[in-house]
Each structure stands twice: as C-alpha cells, then as structure tokens.
Design a protein around this motif. Structure first.
Motif, PDB file in Angstrom:
ATOM      1  N   SER A  67       0.817  -1.216   0.000  1.00  0.00           N
ATOM      2  CA  SER A  67       0.000   0.000   0.000  1.00  0.00           C
ATOM      3  C   SER A  67       0.850   1.265   0.000  1.00  0.00           C
ATOM      4  CB  SER A  67      -0.933   0.005   1.218  1.00  0.00           C
ATOM      5  OG  SER A  67      -0.176  -0.028   2.421  1.00  0.00           O
ATOM      6  N   MET A  68       2.102   1.138   0.383  1.00  0.00           N
ATOM      7  CA  MET A  68       2.990   2.297   0.393  1.00  0.00           C
ATOM      8  C   MET A  68       3.668   2.509  -0.960  1.00  0.00           C
ATOM      9  SD  MET A  68       2.724   3.735   3.294  1.00  0.00           S
ATOM     10  CE  MET A  68       2.100   3.377   4.939  1.00  0.00           C
ATOM     11  N   TRP A  69       3.493   1.550  -1.845  1.00  0.00           N
ATOM     12  CA  TRP A  69       4.098   1.668  -3.172  1.00  0.00           C
ATOM     13  C   TRP A  69       3.064   2.216  -4.154  1.00  0.00           C
ATOM     14  CZ3 TRP A  69       9.116   0.166  -4.694  1.00  0.00           C
ATOM     15  CH2 TRP A  69       9.894  -0.453  -3.708  1.00  0.00           C
ATOM     16  N   THR A  77       0.070  -6.013  -6.562  1.00  0.00           N
ATOM     17  CA  THR A  77      -0.766  -6.623  -5.527  1.00  0.00           C
ATOM     18  C   THR A  77       0.155  -7.231  -4.461  1.00  0.00           C
ATOM     19  OG1 THR A  77      -0.853  -8.830  -6.533  1.00  0.00           O
ATOM     20  CG2 THR A  77      -2.493  -7.215  -7.282  1.00  0.00           C
ATOM     21  N   THR A  78      -0.453  -7.828  -3.470  1.00  0.00           N
ATOM     22  CA  THR A  78       0.342  -8.483  -2.427  1.00  0.00           C
ATOM     23  C   THR A  78       1.050  -9.723  -2.965  1.00  0.00           C
ATOM     24  OG1 THR A  78      -1.648  -9.684  -1.737  1.00  0.00           O
ATOM     25  CG2 THR A  78      -1.118  -7.649  -0.552  1.00  0.00           C
ATOM     26  N   SER A  79       0.649 -10.188  -4.138  1.00  0.00           N
ATOM     27  CA  SER A  79       1.289 -11.361  -4.744  1.00  0.00           C
ATOM     28  C   SER A  79       2.354 -10.983  -5.758  1.00  0.00           C
ATOM     29  CB  SER A  79       0.224 -12.239  -5.420  1.00  0.00           C
ATOM     30  OG  SER A  79      -0.704 -12.729  -4.485  1.00  0.00           O
ATOM     31  N   SER A  80       2.559  -9.705  -5.988  1.00  0.00           N
ATOM     32  CA  SER A  80       3.568  -9.282  -6.955  1.00  0.00           C
ATOM     33  C   SER A  80       4.957  -9.672  -6.460  1.00  0.00           C
ATOM     34  CB  SER A  80       3.515  -7.766  -7.165  1.00  0.00           C
ATOM     35  OG  SER A  80       2.261  -7.367  -7.678  1.00  0.00           O
ATOM     36  N   GLY A  81       5.804 -10.105  -7.399  1.00  0.00           N
ATOM     37  CA  GLY A  81       7.159 -10.434  -7.006  1.00  0.00           C
ATOM     38  C   GLY A  81       7.775 -11.506  -7.875  1.00  0.00           C
ATOM     39  N   LEU A  82       8.934 -11.930  -7.476  1.00  0.00           N
ATOM     40  CA  LEU A  82       9.717 -12.950  -8.169  1.00  0.00           C
ATOM     41  C   LEU A  82      10.028 -14.059  -7.162  1.00  0.00           C
ATOM     42  CD1 LEU A  82      11.650 -14.021 -10.427  1.00  0.00           C
ATOM     43  CD2 LEU A  82      13.386 -12.490  -9.468  1.00  0.00           C
TER      44      LEU A  82
END
Length: 368
Positions: free
Chosen positions: A53-55, A110-115
C-alpha cells in the motif's frame, strides 16, 4: 504577525515529515533459506515488495548473487512499457534450466507481486551457496522514484554420504586368515561432508565383546588429508595399523562417519565393516596336537568296530536268506510207481513235480 508564520511553518514541517514517512515506509522482502541441507532440501529464492500500500508502482525486480567480481544479476522481472506486459529475463542460463517458477510479475501491483522460484534438491549446486541481493525499483504513493535493496544468504550444510569397503594391506597368505603378531594396515576412504568437516572414526569388537567401542590408541591411526570432492564435499582416507592379536579368534573393525560425536554404531552413521580372523598353525601347539590326535584315533577305532559289526551282520543275514531260498525252492522227487503192498513186478517209473506251497506226507510202509 508572528502567529501566522508559525502556523505556516508548522504545516510545512508536518507535511514534510509525512512525505518522508511515505517515501521511507517502502521495503522489500528477500526469500533465502539461510542454512539448508545439501542434496536434501530444495533451494527457494525470491524477491518482492512489502507493504504494498505504500508503493505507487513496481517496474523492476532483480535477484543478484555476489561473486568474486561483485554482484551479478541472475534474473529480472520487469514491466515492458511497449506491450504493458510482464517480462522475465534470465542473465544466467544455467539457473533457468534448474529453476521452477512460482511467481514472476510486477504488474498489477498486488500483495502477490514479485519474483519467486525454487530449485529441486538434486539440482542444487555447491556454487549456489553465497550472498544474494534483492532489488525492487518503482515509485512511492506520491510518485517519487524508489530503488530499494535487501540482502539474504544461503549456507549449505554438507553431510557425509559414503564410506568405501575397508581394504587390508598386505593381503593374507591364507584367505581371510592372518597369522598372529602380524602388523597389517586397514585403509578406509569416505566422503566426510563439510561444516564442520567430519572425521572417519575407527571402532572394533573382539570375539568376547558384544558392542563396538572406539579404538583407544590414537597413535595407531591417522585421519589423512582433506581432498575437495565435487566443490562443497570433502573426502579423506584414514589408515589404522593393527597387530593381529594372538589372544582372540577374530577382531571386527568398523570405519564410520556422520551421525553425532557419539562413537560407534550411532543409527545415522555411515560405516563399513571388516573382520580380521586369526590363523593358528597346528604345529605351534604340541598339547593341542596330542589332543587332536587322541580324538582322531578314538574316532577311527569306533568307526572300525562299527564296520566289523556291520560286516558280520551282513554275512549272517546273507546265510539266512540262502537257506530260506533253498527250502522254498521247487522240489523234484522221483519215485517209482508201484504199490507198496508187494507188487515187485511193477517197473513203471513216474517223475512227479511237487510245488512248494502244498504240504505232502511220506509214509514208510515197510515197518510194521
């Protein structure tokens, strides 16, 4: 006049502090296992923004590894602004062939974003150990550019894997038997792991012992130098000098590694066993030779008596069978056919064959 200025200054300071808080609250999360068992555990690695939420947005996520020449990028996931699609680029092709992706996207945020990906245990390499860097590039909720890094580590715990069959030098003159007071060399080779490097332990038990115990005299053996075995695995060859005991029929040796510092027969230890049997020359013991000779002579006498008894019994049985066959045979009786009442002119002679199953009676009529 001063009050309005103070109010304005206060508002600016509050706004500036809030702005700094918003910008500085962004963080990243790096996924590394810390310590893991080599060839037993799978290696899981990842990098993602936290406190989403801070991004405001995330455009690039990169996982790098430290090398002798600095950090080298392994893989990057980014947003392709031309296609507005997520795209993955592997900078190290060897990694791509080993990795199984779990997630690889930055947009939408989202909270699932990433690698995130993992490598199966049987594909983990010693070179995978080291320091990893997670880098996330994007913007804050106030659209300020952000580039944040975080470090993680991978430490491989390498356990012992094998112990080869114990070898003996010199070879025995008699197969599997060794003369008493002969000095032999027991040789054991094994992969002893790392972190910390394991040792090869020598254990033994004699014919009057139930459990193995550690070899007491450390001067009788040496561990041998460590040799690199496949990068993060080490091997060593230990040698034990043994003077074949004249007091015991055999001594069983055990070379082991792994388990715990508890010596001998620990359940998880890897080991190899060999039995050294003592050879006894009959000529070296007169009393033993005399006893053996007396026992053998007694056995020969007994066998001779039994053979004679069997021979006599056989002869008696054979004689009895011969008599029985003779009496049961076919009886041929020639008799002169004439009346016993005094007919002396009768000259007819008849041969009669009697069978052996009918009972016959012969009478002498010349008497009385």
């Amino acid at each position: 006049m001063y009050l309005p200025n103070l109010i304005v200054t206060g508002v600016i300071l509050i706004y500036w502090q809030s702005y700094n808080d918003i910008v500085s609250c962004q963080s990243v999360y790096v996924i590394t296992p810390g310590a893991m068992n080599y060839l037993e555990d799978k290696l899981k690695l990842g990098c993602s923004p936290s406190q989403v939420s801070m991004w405001g947005s995330v455009t690039h996520i990169t996982l790098s590894k430290n090398t002798s020449t600095g950090f080298q990028d392994i893989v990057t996931v980014f947003l392709n602004f031309k296609t507005l699609q997520n795209q993955t680029i592997w900078n190290q092709s060897g990694w791509q062939n080993r990795a199984n992706f779990i997630r690889e996207y930055v947009n939408p945020l989202t909270t699932s974003s990433g690698l995130e990906f993992d490598i199966p245990a049987d594909r983990v390499l010693c070179s995978d150990e080291g320091i990893y860097r997670c880098t996330v590039i994007g913007s804050s909720a106030l659209n300020e550019p952000i580039d944040i890094e975080k470090i993680g580590t991978v430490k491989l715990k390498v356990k012992p894997t094998t112990v080869s069959q114990i070898q003996v030098s010199p070879k025995p003159e008699i197969e599997e038997l060794y003369k008493a007071n002969t000095v032999i060399l027991l040789i054991c080779t094994g992969t002893v792991g790392r972190n910390p490097t394991g040792e090869l332990r020598w254990c033994y038990r004699r014919d009057d012992m139930f459990n193995f115990v550690g070899w007491e005299n450390a001067d009788d053996y040496d561990q041998g130098p460590l040799i690199s075995y496949g990068g993060c695995q080490y091997s060593r060859t230990s040698k034990l000098r043994y003077n074949v005991s004249a007091d015991y029929k055999y001594t069983e040796f055990r070379c082991e590694t792994g388990g715990t510092t508890m010596e001998c027969e620990y359940p998880s230890a890897i080991a190899s066993n060999i039995t050294i049997q003592r050879y006894t020359d009959p000529k070296q013991s007169t009393s033993l030779t005399n006893i053996d000779t007396a026992v053998c002579s007694s056995k020969l006498n007994t066998i001779f008596i039994v053979c004679i008894a069997i021979l006599i019994a056989g002869m008696l049985i054979g004689f009895a069978i011969t008599v029985l066959l003779y009496r049961k045979g076919v009886i041929v009786i020639k008799w002169k056919k004439e009346r016993i009442y005094g007919d002396t002119n009768a000259t007819t002679t008849t041969e009669h064959v009697y069978d052996s199953t009918t009972e016959y009676h012969m009478y002498n009529t010349t008497e009385g």
